[in-house]
Write a protein that holds these residues in place. Structure first.
Motif, PDB file in Angstrom:
ATOM      1  N   LEU A  61       0.810  -1.209   0.000  1.00 46.73           N
ATOM      2  CA  LEU A  61       0.000   0.000   0.000  1.00 46.73           C
ATOM      3  C   LEU A  61       0.852   1.272   0.000  1.00 46.73           C
ATOM      4  O   LEU A  61       0.574   2.215  -0.751  1.00 46.73           O
ATOM      5  N   ARG A  64       2.128   2.034  -3.431  1.00 47.67           N
ATOM      6  CA  ARG A  64       1.037   2.484  -4.297  1.00 47.67           C
ATOM      7  C   ARG A  64       0.769   3.963  -4.046  1.00 47.67           C
ATOM      8  O   ARG A  64       0.626   4.751  -4.980  1.00 47.67           O
ATOM      9  N   HIS A  65       0.696   4.330  -2.778  1.00 41.65           N
ATOM     10  CA  HIS A  65       0.415   5.724  -2.426  1.00 41.65           C
ATOM     11  C   HIS A  65       1.561   6.641  -2.866  1.00 41.65           C
ATOM     12  O   HIS A  65       1.310   7.759  -3.334  1.00 41.65           O
ATOM     13  N   ARG A  66       2.782   6.164  -2.730  1.00 45.29           N
ATOM     14  CA  ARG A  66       3.923   6.967  -3.185  1.00 45.29           C
ATOM     15  C   ARG A  66       3.860   7.209  -4.689  1.00 45.29           C
ATOM     16  O   ARG A  66       4.168   8.308  -5.162  1.00 45.29           O
ATOM     17  N   ASN A  69       1.255   9.845  -5.272  1.00 45.24           N
ATOM     18  CA  ASN A  69       1.787  11.132  -4.831  1.00 45.24           C
ATOM     19  C   ASN A  69       2.821  11.682  -5.817  1.00 45.24           C
ATOM     20  O   ASN A  69       2.830  12.875  -6.114  1.00 45.24           O
ATOM     21  N   SER A  84      -6.856  12.056  -0.333  1.00 43.90           N
ATOM     22  CA  SER A  84      -7.194  10.742   0.202  1.00 43.90           C
ATOM     23  C   SER A  84      -7.215   9.790  -0.985  1.00 43.90           C
ATOM     24  O   SER A  84      -7.685  10.154  -2.069  1.00 43.90           O
ATOM     25  N   MET A  85      -6.706   8.578  -0.796  1.00 46.57           N
ATOM     26  CA  MET A  85      -6.686   7.667  -1.937  1.00 46.57           C
ATOM     27  C   MET A  85      -6.987   6.233  -1.542  1.00 46.57           C
ATOM     28  O   MET A  85      -6.657   5.781  -0.451  1.00 46.57           O
ATOM     29  N   THR A  87      -6.251   2.660  -3.441  1.00 49.12           N
ATOM     30  CA  THR A  87      -5.488   2.081  -4.549  1.00 49.12           C
ATOM     31  C   THR A  87      -5.611   0.569  -4.481  1.00 49.12           C
ATOM     32  O   THR A  87      -5.150  -0.042  -3.527  1.00 49.12           O
TER      33      THR A  87
END
Length: 112
Positions: A61, A64-66, A69, A84-85, A87
């Protein structure tokens, strides 16, 4: 020439275009949640995105967020205050019943 929708929502349009281009999602949702916060009407400062993509296979996770971003660095550096995400891979999306929880209201924002 830009369409009317792009003129009215340039940040949302940019987010949608970049996520579509980079992740080739099977499902993409971009929600401007600025109205839930103490910002002027029509602001584009708070977003929630749902990105379902095969590019997330075998990635934790945080990675994925990186990636999201990094993709939206320009927007985050120039006015987007909160992102907010969600993924997911296609299998995770299907297993979840294709549902995403509502964002909580902002403390002190219009969402209360």
């Amino acid at each position: 020439m830009m369409s009317v929708g792009q003129n009215e929502k340039p940040v949302e349009t940019s987010i949608r275009n970049k996520l579509s281009e980079i992740f080739k999602p099977s499902y993409l949702e971009v929600n401007n949640e600025s109205y839930m916060h103490s910002v002027p009407k029509g602001s584009e400062t708070h977003f929630k995105v749902v990105v379902v993509s095969d590019k997330f296979e075998n990635l934790p996770l945080i990675k994925r967020h990186r990636l999201v971003n990094e993709t939206l660095k320009e927007e985050l550096d120039s006015g987007v205050h909160a992102l907010s995400m969600v993924t997911k891979t296609l299998k995770q999306w299907e297993d979840s019943g294709q549902k995403v929880g509502k964002s909580p209201p902002c403390m002190g924002g219009a969402g209360l």
